[in-house]
Enzyme design. Structure first.
Site, short mmCIF file in Angstrom:
data_model
loop_
_atom_site.label_atom_id
_atom_site.label_comp_id
_atom_site.label_asym_id
_atom_site.label_seq_id
_atom_site.Cartn_x
_atom_site.Cartn_y
_atom_site.Cartn_z
N CYS A 134 0.84 -1.20 0.00
CA CYS A 134 0.00 0.00 0.00
C CYS A 134 0.88 1.25 0.00
O CYS A 134 1.56 1.52 -0.98
CB CYS A 134 -0.97 -0.03 1.17
SG CYS A 134 -2.34 1.15 0.99
N HIS A 245 -3.47 -5.28 0.18
CA HIS A 245 -2.97 -5.76 1.47
C HIS A 245 -3.08 -7.28 1.59
O HIS A 245 -4.10 -7.80 2.07
CB HIS A 245 -3.78 -5.12 2.61
CG HIS A 245 -3.49 -3.68 2.83
ND1 HIS A 245 -2.64 -3.23 3.81
CD2 HIS A 245 -3.95 -2.58 2.18
CE1 HIS A 245 -2.59 -1.90 3.76
NE2 HIS A 245 -3.37 -1.49 2.79
N GLU A 247 -1.67 -9.12 3.77
CA GLU A 247 -1.61 -9.54 5.18
C GLU A 247 -2.99 -9.62 5.83
O GLU A 247 -3.17 -10.36 6.81
CB GLU A 247 -0.68 -8.62 5.98
CG GLU A 247 -1.27 -7.31 6.44
CD GLU A 247 -1.43 -6.28 5.35
OE1 GLU A 247 -2.07 -5.23 5.59
OE2 GLU A 247 -0.90 -6.50 4.23
#
Length: 318
Positions: A134, A245, A247
């Site tokens: 990001c 993202h 994660e």
């Protein structure tokens, strides 16, 4: 010919054959105890300021650990000499998302030091990877271009499939993905997006520095219709960036957010974590002593429960 004579001849032959067998000097050494450095992010939310000046969401730590690495938090208050020393210890660097000025902040200042060190190391044959997620990817584009080329590309709280380019299939990042997952990646909303700015495809193509440095692996369309860069991979250097993202797929659960948790989404997250950690395994940097290593890792800090005032379940503050 007697038995002993034959035995000696066989033994001598084996010795000669053994000496004549070619070695493989190009075989890469592998570091199975990698440590990825994570640059701490500036705290911008007022509700988080009482806990520290910088932070790392626990989801990033879990994500990197899921790939098989430990994490070293890197504060923003050290000298250049101290960062140069840290660089010799870690096996890769991770730029997380967040909010900071990408040209004048301490976050940008420290990132620029490590970027220079990584360029010099890789040019000298000392393999060192960098990943940006990001705002971390946005930071990489500023470092490469030497200027901030970001524009409005709103994709806030939305999960999207990727529009993969022709370069994606043969890229280092995606080349070992199962065909089923690559297909799902283009059809299912597997990537969580939480950003308002980005690099448009037109800007990327018109920038000789960006298009010369990176391969464009995927694009997406923002809420305002702008087509933006969503995945990048360095052509010469092991530098990687995603505007989305990975994660969050396995390690964030806020029901108010569009966080992909399907089997394919979790598989995507897992494979990318393993990919970057495997890049880190190629780095032979190490700490001087086991004691120094242990005292530098994230484990010496305690995460703070933050789900009652942020979208993160937990975060580390510094």
């Amino acid at each position: 010919m007697g038995f002993l004579t034959r035995l000696c001849l066989v033994f001598a032959c084996c010795i000669c054959c053994y000496k004549a067998m070619p070695t493989n000097p190009s075989q890469e050494a592998v570091n199975d105890r990698p440590v990825i450095g994570v640059l701490t992010q500036l705290v911008s939310d007022d509700v988080m300021k009482p806990f520290g000046r910088t932070f790392i969401p626990d989801s990033y730590v879990n994500y990197i650990e899921s790939g098989g690495s430990r994490v070293m938090p890197i504060r923003l208050t050290f000298s250049t000499a101290e960062y140069e020393n840290i660089f010799k210890k870690i096996n890769g660097l991770f730029f997380i998302g967040g909010a900071a000025d990408l040209e004048t902040s301490d976050y940008a200042r420290v990132a620029k030091i490590f970027y220079r060190l990584a360029l010099e190391a890789n040019d000298a044959g000392d393999f060192f990877p960098i990943w940006g997620t990001c705002m971390g990817m946005q930071l990489l584009t500023v470092l490469v271009a030497g200027e901030n080329l970001l524009t409005d590309t709103p994709a806030e709280n939305v999960a999207l499939p990727l529009n993969l380019t022709a370069e994606a299939v043969s890229s280092r990042m995606f080349q070992d993905f199962p065909k089923e997952l690559l297909k799902a990646l283009t059809e299912e909303p597997l990537t969580g997006n939480f950003h308002n700015y980005g690099i448009t495809v037109q800007t990327f193509q018109e920038s000789e520095k960006l298009s010369g440095f990176f391969s464009l692996l995927s694009t997406n369309v923002a809420g305002n219709g702008a087509r933006f860069v969503s995945t990048l991979e360095g052509k010469r250097y092991p530098f990687y960036g995603v505007q989305w993202h990975p994660e969050v797929n396995g390690f964030q659960w806020d029901a108010r957010l569009n966080l992909p948790h399907s089997a394919h989404a979790v598989q995507l997250s897992s494979l990318l974590a393993q990919f970057f950690v495997n890049q880190g395994r190629r780095s032979l940097h190490k700490f001087d002593t086991p004691e120094e290593e242990s005292s530098s890792l994230i484990y010496v800090y305690k995460p703070v429960y933050t789900a009652n005032f942020t979208s993160y379940e937990q975060a580390y503050f510094f």
